[in-house]
Motif scaffolding. Sequence first.
Motif, PDB file in Angstrom:
ATOM      1  N   GLU A 155      65.859  54.606 -40.490  1.00  0.00           N
ATOM      2  CA  GLU A 155      64.778  53.575 -39.859  1.00  0.00           C
ATOM      3  C   GLU A 155      64.240  52.997 -41.138  1.00  0.00           C
ATOM      4  N   LEU A 179      61.431  49.892 -42.298  1.00  0.00           N
ATOM      5  CA  LEU A 179      60.171  49.056 -42.054  1.00  0.00           C
ATOM      6  C   LEU A 179      60.305  47.912 -43.010  1.00  0.00           C
ATOM      7  N   THR A 180      60.774  46.699 -42.700  1.00  0.00           N
ATOM      8  CA  THR A 180      60.756  45.748 -43.839  1.00  0.00           C
ATOM      9  C   THR A 180      59.319  44.990 -44.107  1.00  0.00           C
ATOM     10  N   HIS A 219      58.729  42.230 -43.512  1.00  0.00           N
ATOM     11  CA  HIS A 219      58.072  41.439 -42.596  1.00  0.00           C
ATOM     12  C   HIS A 219      57.520  42.046 -41.227  1.00  0.00           C
ATOM     13  N   HIS A 242      59.164  44.510 -39.588  1.00  0.00           N
ATOM     14  CA  HIS A 242      59.967  44.796 -38.448  1.00  0.00           C
ATOM     15  C   HIS A 242      60.696  46.077 -38.619  1.00  0.00           C
ATOM     16  N   LEU A 243      61.016  46.960 -37.429  1.00  0.00           N
ATOM     17  CA  LEU A 243      61.793  48.074 -37.554  1.00  0.00           C
ATOM     18  C   LEU A 243      63.168  48.006 -37.320  1.00  0.00           C
ATOM     19  N   THR A 244      64.170  48.498 -38.256  1.00  0.00           N
ATOM     20  CA  THR A 244      65.442  48.183 -37.878  1.00  0.00           C
ATOM     21  C   THR A 244      66.114  49.643 -38.306  1.00  0.00           C
ATOM     22  N   GLY A 285      65.843  44.310 -44.865  1.00  0.00           N
ATOM     23  CA  GLY A 285      64.957  43.166 -44.348  1.00  0.00           C
ATOM     24  C   GLY A 285      65.164  41.959 -45.411  1.00  0.00           C
TER      25      GLY A 285
END
Length: 641
Positions: free
Chosen positions: A92, A94-95, A97, A99-101, A257
């Motif tokens: 997981e 956190l970018t 920006h 955002h979580l991906t 990201g």
Amino acid sequence: MLDQSELEHDIYLFHQGNLRYSYQLLGAHPTIQDGKSGIRFTVWAPNAKRVSVVGLFNDWDGRQHPMEKVNDNGIWNRFIPDLETGTIYKYEILTNHGHLTLKADPYAFSSELRPNTASAVYPLNQYTWKDEKWMEQRRQLNHYESPISIYELHLGSWKYIKEEEYYTYREYAEMVIPYVKELGYTHIELLPLTEHPFDRSWGYQATGYYSVTSRYGTPDDFRYFVDQCHQNGLGVILDWVPGHFCKDAHGLRRFDGEALYEYENPSKAEKTMWGTLSFDFGRNEVQSFLISNAIYWLKEFHIDGMRVDAVASMLYLNYCKEDGDWEPNEYGGRENLEAVAFIKKLNEAIFNEIPDVLMMAEESTSWPLVSAPTYLGGLGFNYKWNMGWMNDMLRYMEMDPIHRKYHHNLITFSLFYAFSENFILPISHDEVVHGKKSLLNKMPGDYWRKFANLRVFLGYMFTHPGKKLLFMGSEFGQFDEWKDVEDLDWELLDYDSHAHILSYMKQLHQLYKDMPALWELDHKEEGFNWIDANNYEQSIISFIRNSRSSNDQLVVVCNFTPEVYHHYKVGVPRLGTYKEIFSSDAEHFGGSGQTNGVQLEAIATPWQTQGQHIEMTIPPLAISILKKTSTSGEGKRLNEK
């Protein structure tokens, strides 16, 4: 936490683009730390604000197992105790920006079966190999002067249980290996087995570069397949795709990201014809990733060689792009200088680590010295696919024989450049799919002529200089083009014509392997001499194949029309008695039986480019191969007939 004192040098090499075994540093590795067994997770994500390991073990909750940043260049690490082999996980991220991906591990050694996309923990060192004899023989072999005949294979459509339900690697080993071995091939080439989300990409659009696809079983199941091939005398070549990767969200695209594995510049990153992204060949960590990946397959799976896909798409910035959609390099040219440097670095690393493997370039342009060493200015491969021969020959064979005399150069032109590279003659999956028709169905004419055309084509292929590659199904005359979502039409073998082609391929392979003249000097000009390249009116060519021993010379005559010629004169290199040792027109191959069953005595009168000649029957749409069996001191004079 990583042991900095032990791993600092590896981390340094990774960031320099020189860590050839980066998969031992990154990924998920079972280990013991502070007396506890568990899994060490390591990932490169320099642009991430936070990285966590998530999976079923923590309800996919990124707050439970955040990773620690090891250095300023973006390596993250976390040891989690009590996890075992088979653990399903992702990262997981956190970018910057916000955002979580969720991303699969770029260095995962196993993956979930599609449509699931998570990575799975799998150890590297639990399989016991039994191919020591093969590996030792491979080290001693001069493959340039040996027969190489490759059976290109897509496992899932070779034979399956039902659509999207396949046999395992172990089950395929029991079915494929005896079949290919009996046919006489020396190698199996597998379409890409790196993990990929979409079946119909055939593996050419991958997400898991270190994961053997789970469609057919586990990594050790695949090791078993390779091991069994080796124990049965078959080499294994893997189709490998370092040129581009797919855009699926769980894969490498904008991994942390930002553009990380791909170029930031879209004009360099986008492979619009495939909807994929190019690797950033100038980025050091990407070089470590790709070079290590090739070595991983060659070392950890005992793979004997790599067929490197779409090399031209790497070499040229404007590959399949319109003007305005690409930017020239710093010198104003269209060459991707970073990719050129990477390819050379890749081959240097591989041959330094594993000098006895095959590196084969699928390169479709006239780029010079593809199969020459880098110290001579080459790209460093040891073989190149001869796409020019393939295109010319298929164009020629698809013509009605009545028109072939107007395009005679298509069957002779390849000999102008046949020794400029170490060539492989390929008839691959790309030539029998997407409306191109099967190899048999490309041939013109009625049922009999289609099979006769196929036999003479395959005969010319196996007597032409260069190693050989043929896609599955062509060996028994598959009528339909390759149906990648179905298996081969095995029921055709119940029909005589198809059974005859299979028998033909077995005997052609046996002849090929028994005759050093067909492979010993494959890449040297002295291995080939024209007898007559210019008989376009009758579409007949004749030539000599040589080995190091003059006693092994072969005379080859090909007739690409359905006409029969009796008392046809063919120049031969020496006086003596010649025997037809192979004819594709033999009745047991489905031919018309216009063979030369009698001994052919050379006549001491010059003909064509030779000082003597024989008179023989030229069968229709057929290849005849002759060998001198005895020596006659004076030969037979023309007036003594």
